[in-house]
Motif scaffolding. Structure first.
Motif, PDB file in Angstrom:
ATOM      1  N   LYS A  42      36.765  35.051  37.194  1.00  0.00           N
ATOM      2  CA  LYS A  42      36.113  36.350  37.034  1.00  0.00           C
ATOM      3  C   LYS A  42      36.960  37.321  36.224  1.00  0.00           C
ATOM      4  O   LYS A  42      36.454  37.988  35.307  1.00  0.00           O
ATOM      5  CB  LYS A  42      35.781  36.971  38.392  1.00  0.00           C
ATOM      6  N   GLU A  43      38.259  37.400  36.532  1.00  0.00           N
ATOM      7  CA  GLU A  43      39.126  38.332  35.821  1.00  0.00           C
ATOM      8  C   GLU A  43      39.150  38.031  34.332  1.00  0.00           C
ATOM      9  O   GLU A  43      39.002  38.925  33.490  1.00  0.00           O
ATOM     10  CB  GLU A  43      40.540  38.261  36.396  1.00  0.00           C
ATOM     11  N   GLY A  44      39.315  36.751  33.993  1.00  0.00           N
ATOM     12  CA  GLY A  44      39.350  36.371  32.588  1.00  0.00           C
ATOM     13  C   GLY A  44      38.011  36.557  31.905  1.00  0.00           C
ATOM     14  O   GLY A  44      37.941  36.999  30.749  1.00  0.00           O
ATOM     15  N   GLN A  45      36.922  36.235  32.607  1.00  0.00           N
ATOM     16  CA  GLN A  45      35.587  36.366  32.030  1.00  0.00           C
ATOM     17  C   GLN A  45      35.261  37.816  31.729  1.00  0.00           C
ATOM     18  O   GLN A  45      34.745  38.148  30.651  1.00  0.00           O
ATOM     19  CB  GLN A  45      34.554  35.768  32.982  1.00  0.00           C
ATOM     20  N   VAL A  46      35.547  38.697  32.691  1.00  0.00           N
ATOM     21  CA  VAL A  46      35.275  40.121  32.486  1.00  0.00           C
ATOM     22  C   VAL A  46      36.120  40.675  31.344  1.00  0.00           C
ATOM     23  O   VAL A  46      35.631  41.441  30.500  1.00  0.00           O
ATOM     24  CB  VAL A  46      35.519  40.914  33.786  1.00  0.00           C
ATOM     25  N   ALA A  47      37.395  40.273  31.291  1.00  0.00           N
ATOM     26  CA  ALA A  47      38.273  40.753  30.222  1.00  0.00           C
ATOM     27  C   ALA A  47      37.749  40.329  28.853  1.00  0.00           C
ATOM     28  O   ALA A  47      37.756  41.115  27.891  1.00  0.00           O
ATOM     29  CB  ALA A  47      39.689  40.234  30.441  1.00  0.00           C
ATOM     30  N   TRP A  48      37.262  39.083  28.754  1.00  0.00           N
ATOM     31  CA  TRP A  48      36.724  38.598  27.480  1.00  0.00           C
ATOM     32  C   TRP A  48      35.454  39.364  27.103  1.00  0.00           C
ATOM     33  O   TRP A  48      35.282  39.772  25.954  1.00  0.00           O
ATOM     34  CB  TRP A  48      36.438  37.104  27.556  1.00  0.00           C
ATOM     35  N   GLN A  49      34.578  39.567  28.082  1.00  0.00           N
ATOM     36  CA  GLN A  49      33.330  40.269  27.788  1.00  0.00           C
ATOM     37  C   GLN A  49      33.589  41.724  27.408  1.00  0.00           C
ATOM     38  O   GLN A  49      32.862  42.289  26.584  1.00  0.00           O
ATOM     39  CB  GLN A  49      32.377  40.156  28.978  1.00  0.00           C
ATOM     40  N   LYS A  50      34.620  42.327  27.984  1.00  0.00           N
ATOM     41  CA  LYS A  50      34.951  43.705  27.605  1.00  0.00           C
ATOM     42  C   LYS A  50      35.489  43.762  26.171  1.00  0.00           C
ATOM     43  O   LYS A  50      35.276  44.747  25.461  1.00  0.00           O
ATOM     44  CB  LYS A  50      35.951  44.298  28.592  1.00  0.00           C
ATOM     45  N   LYS A  51      36.173  42.721  25.741  1.00  0.00           N
ATOM     46  CA  LYS A  51      36.598  42.654  24.347  1.00  0.00           C
ATOM     47  C   LYS A  51      35.375  42.644  23.424  1.00  0.00           C
ATOM     48  O   LYS A  51      35.337  43.351  22.403  1.00  0.00           O
ATOM     49  CB  LYS A  51      37.440  41.405  24.099  1.00  0.00           C
ATOM     50  N   GLY A 213      39.783  28.800  40.627  1.00  0.00           N
ATOM     51  CA  GLY A 213      39.018  29.768  39.846  1.00  0.00           C
ATOM     52  C   GLY A 213      37.697  29.261  39.318  1.00  0.00           C
ATOM     53  O   GLY A 213      36.988  29.982  38.632  1.00  0.00           O
ATOM     54  N   GLN A 214      37.347  27.988  39.620  1.00  0.00           N
ATOM     55  CA  GLN A 214      36.140  27.418  39.027  1.00  0.00           C
ATOM     56  C   GLN A 214      35.083  27.033  40.061  1.00  0.00           C
ATOM     57  O   GLN A 214      34.157  26.290  39.741  1.00  0.00           O
ATOM     58  CB  GLN A 214      36.507  26.201  38.162  1.00  0.00           C
ATOM     59  N   GLN A 215      35.237  27.481  41.303  1.00  0.00           N
ATOM     60  CA  GLN A 215      34.174  27.265  42.285  1.00  0.00           C
ATOM     61  C   GLN A 215      32.931  28.007  41.809  1.00  0.00           C
ATOM     62  O   GLN A 215      32.977  29.172  41.476  1.00  0.00           O
ATOM     63  CB  GLN A 215      34.620  27.767  43.656  1.00  0.00           C
ATOM     64  N   GLU A 216      31.796  27.324  41.796  1.00  0.00           N
ATOM     65  CA  GLU A 216      30.670  27.822  41.022  1.00  0.00           C
ATOM     66  C   GLU A 216      29.442  28.211  41.832  1.00  0.00           C
ATOM     67  O   GLU A 216      28.905  29.311  41.654  1.00  0.00           O
ATOM     68  CB  GLU A 216      30.272  26.765  39.978  1.00  0.00           C
ATOM     69  N   ILE A 217      28.955  27.346  42.716  1.00  0.00           N
ATOM     70  CA  ILE A 217      27.660  27.616  43.342  1.00  0.00           C
ATOM     71  C   ILE A 217      27.796  27.837  44.845  1.00  0.00           C
ATOM     72  O   ILE A 217      28.753  27.387  45.471  1.00  0.00           O
ATOM     73  CB  ILE A 217      26.636  26.508  43.055  1.00  0.00           C
ATOM     74  N   ASN A 218      26.795  28.522  45.396  1.00  0.00           N
ATOM     75  CA  ASN A 218      26.837  28.955  46.782  1.00  0.00           C
ATOM     76  C   ASN A 218      25.442  28.958  47.382  1.00  0.00           C
ATOM     77  O   ASN A 218      24.443  28.935  46.665  1.00  0.00           O
ATOM     78  CB  ASN A 218      27.374  30.395  46.884  1.00  0.00           C
ATOM     79  N   GLN A 219      25.397  29.032  48.722  1.00  0.00           N
ATOM     80  CA  GLN A 219      24.180  29.404  49.422  1.00  0.00           C
ATOM     81  C   GLN A 219      24.412  30.792  50.009  1.00  0.00           C
ATOM     82  O   GLN A 219      25.478  31.079  50.549  1.00  0.00           O
ATOM     83  CB  GLN A 219      23.821  28.412  50.528  1.00  0.00           C
TER      84      GLN A 219
END
Length: 407
Positions: A42-51, A213-219
């Motif tokens: 999440k931290e890396g994804q948000v940082a990339w999207q903010k770029k 950091g890659q756990q993906e799906i949930n109920q």
């Protein structure tokens, strides 16, 4: 669509390449290379999207009135092509590409003002509440209830396969507000915070492994969750089926070809590095035949996407074409991951718990296996889902048979 880029398009292409070269750092490249699906934590994804947001490119399809960059059709194509060719993380679609278009089309002005700006800035993370344990591809059978109690809905039920729910601040959700008439006529589309009392998130383990950091799906379970109707309900009550179908056009109608070209490029490199009978695997006739067949399929898909997106730029809506793209794109993704596993051979068997830690060690450095094998099996297992989500490919073919062939 005329693919002879103008001088302005070429200049824009160079601008995109120069920006990627600076913004897509070596550490990000290493983490993406070791990701089973191309996303970061999440931290890396948000940082990339903010770029991307700071550059003005995070939401290339948004109208200018909502903060979009007002790119031409060719510029949007170039941007998508270059980002995919460089292997950058894809933007999480839940907020920017899925719920945002629904809010733009059907939300109130208050909802647009409240939700669209933070979606654009990636300040708020969204997840999708559609599928349920007994209601996946048959979405009209969903049972999660929203019962009116004064000014609130009281929610009870559960949603499943909820991607990154553990990261989410908000959810857009389909709920049953009426049990009269046809099943589709009693569904409403609502949005609400994931921090409300009565919400429980339970992770679902998958075959591709719980890498850091890659756990993906949930109920997600909802027990007597109260949401204010005036804030939560998007559009009209019991019209959620219409809004859901509108959203699925955006979920299904993505451009696949640029990303597939990048996946094929990686497969070629692996095949060139692996030996079979004293020669590179890429020279093996059977393997070369499979690779060529996929290259032809990707080239055909690329031409089809250009034709469709050219029509979109002229104001035409996505119809059954989105189902065609979803079928061909997802099945080609799966076929490429199968080819990579074939190339990796026995090296694809070891389970690597923290792929990103391995990637930072560098190519083959102090590893008992080639670095390309780190995600060969995990990606293969992860991509089994692509022909199921957003409506299984069997359903997509039914849609095409009905809307195109009249069957």
């Amino acid at each position: 669509m005329d693919l002879a880029f103008t001088a302005e398009d070429r200049a824009f292409q160079e601008e995109v390449r120069d920006w990627i070269a600076e913004a897509f750092t070596p550490d990000l490249r290493a983490k993406v290379a070791a990701s089973k699906n191309g996303y970061l934590d999440k931290e890396g994804q948000v940082a990339w999207q903010k770029k991307l947001y700071e550059k003005g490119w995070v939401a290339p399809n948004w109208p200018k009135k909502y903060g979009g960059p007002d790119l031409s059709a060719s510029e949007r194509y170039i941007l998508n092509m270059e980002l995919s060719a460089a292997g950058t993380p894809p933007v999480s679609p839940m907020g920017i590409a899925m719920v945002a278009p629904v809010l733009m089309a059907f939300g109130s002005e208050a909802q647009k003002e409240k939700y669209l700006p933070p979606i654009l800035r990636s300040d708020v993370w969204w997840c999708q509440g559609y599928s349920e344990p007994g209601s996946g591809s048959d979405l009209a059978s969903l049972q999660m209830s929203a019962v009116r109690d004064g000014e609130d809905y009281v929610l009870n039920g559960s949603k499943i396969w909820t991607t990154h729910a553990q990261w989410a601040d908000m959810i857009f959700c389909l709920v049953r507000t009426s049990r009269e008439g046809k099943a589709q006529e009693g569904i409403s589309f609502i949005v609400f915070p994931m921090t409300l009392p009565g919400i429980k998130i339970s992770p679902l383990p998958t075959l591709d492994g719980p890498a850091e950091g890659q756990q993906e799906i949930n109920q997600v379970f909802f027990e007597n969750v109260r949401v204010p109707i005036s804030e939560a309900l998007v559009g009209e009550e019991n019209q959620g089926w219409t809004y859901a179908k509108y959203l699925l056009q955006f979920e299904r109608g993505n451009a696949y070809a640029p990303g597939l070209k990048n996946m094929l490029s990686k497969a070629r490199k692996i095949a060139g590095a692996v030996e079979k009978d004293g020669a590179p695997l890429s020279r093996d006739p059977d393997f070369a035949r499979k690779m060529t067949q996929l290259e032809i399929k990707v080239a055909g898909l690329d031409a089809t996407e250009q034709r469709i997106f050219s029509a979109l730029s002229a104001g035409q809506a996505v119809g059954p074409e989105s189902s065609m793209l979803k079928c061909q794109g997802s099945e080609t993704q799966q076929a490429i991951t199968e080819l990579v596993v074939e190339a990796a051979g026995g090296y694809g068997a070891p389970f690597v718990r923290d792929n990103w830690a391995v990637a930072r060690q560098g190519a083959n450095a102090d590893l008992p296996f080639p670095s390309y094998s780190v995600t060969s099996a995990t990606s293969y297992f992860n991509y089994r889902k692509t022909s199921i989500y957003a409506g299984s490919n069997e359903i997509q073919r039914n849609i095409m048979a009905k809307m195109v062939l009249g069957l």
